[in-house]
Design a protein around this motif. Structure first.
Motif, short mmCIF file in Angstrom:
data_model
loop_
_atom_site.label_atom_id
_atom_site.label_comp_id
_atom_site.label_asym_id
_atom_site.label_seq_id
_atom_site.Cartn_x
_atom_site.Cartn_y
_atom_site.Cartn_z
N ALA A 11 20.06 15.70 15.65
CA ALA A 11 18.86 15.51 14.81
C ALA A 11 18.41 14.06 14.83
N ILE A 12 19.36 13.12 14.79
CA ILE A 12 19.00 11.70 14.85
C ILE A 12 18.35 11.37 16.18
N LEU A 13 18.93 11.84 17.28
CA LEU A 13 18.36 11.55 18.61
C LEU A 13 16.96 12.14 18.74
N ARG A 14 16.78 13.38 18.31
CA ARG A 14 15.46 14.00 18.39
C ARG A 14 14.44 13.26 17.53
N HIS A 15 14.88 12.84 16.36
CA HIS A 15 13.97 12.12 15.47
C HIS A 15 13.55 10.79 16.08
N LEU A 16 14.50 10.04 16.63
CA LEU A 16 14.17 8.76 17.26
C LEU A 16 13.25 8.98 18.46
N ALA A 17 13.49 10.06 19.21
CA ALA A 17 12.66 10.34 20.39
C ALA A 17 11.23 10.68 20.02
N SER A 18 11.03 11.17 18.81
CA SER A 18 9.67 11.59 18.40
C SER A 18 8.85 10.45 17.81
N GLN A 19 9.48 9.27 17.64
CA GLN A 19 8.80 8.15 17.00
C GLN A 19 8.19 7.19 18.01
N ALA A 20 7.15 6.51 17.60
CA ALA A 20 6.48 5.55 18.48
C ALA A 20 7.23 4.22 18.55
N SER A 21 8.11 3.95 17.58
CA SER A 21 8.84 2.68 17.55
C SER A 21 10.17 2.90 16.84
N PRO A 22 11.13 1.97 17.00
CA PRO A 22 12.42 2.10 16.33
C PRO A 22 12.28 2.16 14.80
N LEU A 23 13.32 2.70 14.15
CA LEU A 23 13.29 2.94 12.71
C LEU A 23 14.47 2.28 12.01
N GLN A 24 14.29 2.00 10.72
CA GLN A 24 15.40 1.56 9.90
C GLN A 24 16.31 2.74 9.59
N ALA A 25 17.60 2.45 9.37
CA ALA A 25 18.56 3.51 9.09
C ALA A 25 18.18 4.27 7.82
N SER A 26 17.66 3.56 6.82
CA SER A 26 17.27 4.21 5.57
C SER A 26 16.15 5.22 5.80
N ALA A 27 15.23 4.88 6.72
CA ALA A 27 14.13 5.81 7.02
C ALA A 27 14.65 7.05 7.74
N ILE A 28 15.61 6.85 8.64
CA ILE A 28 16.21 7.99 9.34
C ILE A 28 16.92 8.90 8.35
N VAL A 65 19.81 3.22 26.54
CA VAL A 65 19.79 3.60 27.95
C VAL A 65 20.45 4.96 28.16
N GLY A 66 21.50 5.26 27.40
CA GLY A 66 22.18 6.54 27.57
C GLY A 66 21.25 7.72 27.34
N ALA A 67 20.38 7.61 26.34
CA ALA A 67 19.42 8.68 26.07
C ALA A 67 18.43 8.81 27.22
N TYR A 68 18.00 7.66 27.74
CA TYR A 68 17.04 7.71 28.85
C TYR A 68 17.68 8.32 30.09
N GLU A 69 18.96 7.99 30.33
CA GLU A 69 19.63 8.52 31.52
C GLU A 69 19.77 10.04 31.45
N LEU A 70 19.91 10.58 30.24
CA LEU A 70 19.93 12.04 30.11
C LEU A 70 18.61 12.62 30.59
N GLY A 71 17.50 12.00 30.12
CA GLY A 71 16.19 12.46 30.56
C GLY A 71 15.99 12.30 32.05
#
Length: 250
Positions: A11-28, A65-71
């Motif tokens: 869920a965290i990875l999908r949420h980060l992937a759907s955002q236009a920019s990085p997020l604070q942990a509290s927002a996640i 980079v690990g997430a990008y390498e999966l893609g």
């Protein structure tokens, strides 16, 4: 029956992937309705394995980079090759020069399709060959389409540039200037950096999110270079990359 920790991590990875920019942990944590302690624990684990990057100055988290390498791994496999083989072969026929398709893996490009034009010079970019991204037109085309934080994460220190080839930038500031020029021109180029006497033009293949899943390039002898030839080759490469991008939902 699901595994809560695995579900929360995805869920965290999908949420980060759907955002236009990085997020604070509290927002996640707030968006996913997770305890803050759980969120920090999962983020630290993802950072350890390269799937998330922490930017301490802004106190935000983004995909690593690990997430990008999966893609990239998905893109390198059969779906992309099935989609691209005929268009790349047709590109080589139209241009009368060799054409290839490559993907980004970390700071390298890996060539997955090569179509050689009859009577043209042999290339070192055979299928499976891996070269430094900042040295090649193919790599520069994809790097120029990456989000700025992703480029910064890939080239985080001087050591990242020590393995690049001749003609490649030697610092992050030089790389950024090069990528600004690529974006301004609308295509990437290299002139003898990979193989002496040969030049290339390349453009990225973008998916539905605008992410560069691959790049298409044409390589030609530098002795034949002219503004008219470059304009024609860029036009042909653009036609091919737009076709492939549409097929990938871009």
């Amino acid at each position: 029956m699901g595994v809560p920790a695995a579900e929360q991590t995805l869920a965290i990875l999908r949420h980060l992937a759907s955002q236009a920019s990085p997020l604070q942990a509290s927002a996640i944590a707030r968006s996913l309705e997770l305890p803050r302690s759980t969120t920090y624990h999962l983020l630290n684990t993802l950072i350890e394995f390269g799937f998330v990057v922490h930017y301490p100055e802004q106190r935000v988290y983004g995909l690593g980079v690990g997430a990008y390498e999966l893609g990239s791994g998905y893109a390198r496999q059969e779906p992309l090759q099935r989609l691209a083989r005929r268009p790349v072969a047709a590109l080589a026929d139209r241009c009368g020069n060799s054409a290839h398709l490559s993907v980004l893996l970390g700071r390298d490009v890996v060539y997955v399709i090569e179509e050689r034009a009859a009577g043209r010079p042999l290339l070192i970019t055979e299928v499976g060959v891996r070269l430094p991204a900042a040295t090649t037109a193919s790599g520069r085309a994809m790097l120029a389409s990456l989000p700025h934080p992703q480029v910064r994460a890939l080239y985080a220190d001087r050591e990242a540039f020590s393995l690049e080839g001749p003609g490649a930038p030697s610092s992050l500031s030089q790389l950024r200037r090069m990528l600004v020029d690529v974006r301004a021109n609308g295509f990437a180029a290299e002139h003898g950096e990979v193989t002496e006497g040969l030049a290339s033009v390349a453009m990225p293949v973008l998916d539905g999110t605008g992410y560069p899943v691959a790049s298409v390039a044409v390589t030609y002898p530098q002795a034949e270079q002219s503004p008219e030839l470059v304009e024609r080759l860029v036009g042909e490469v653009r036609t091919t990359t737009r076709m492939l991008s549409r097929r990938l939902g871009g």
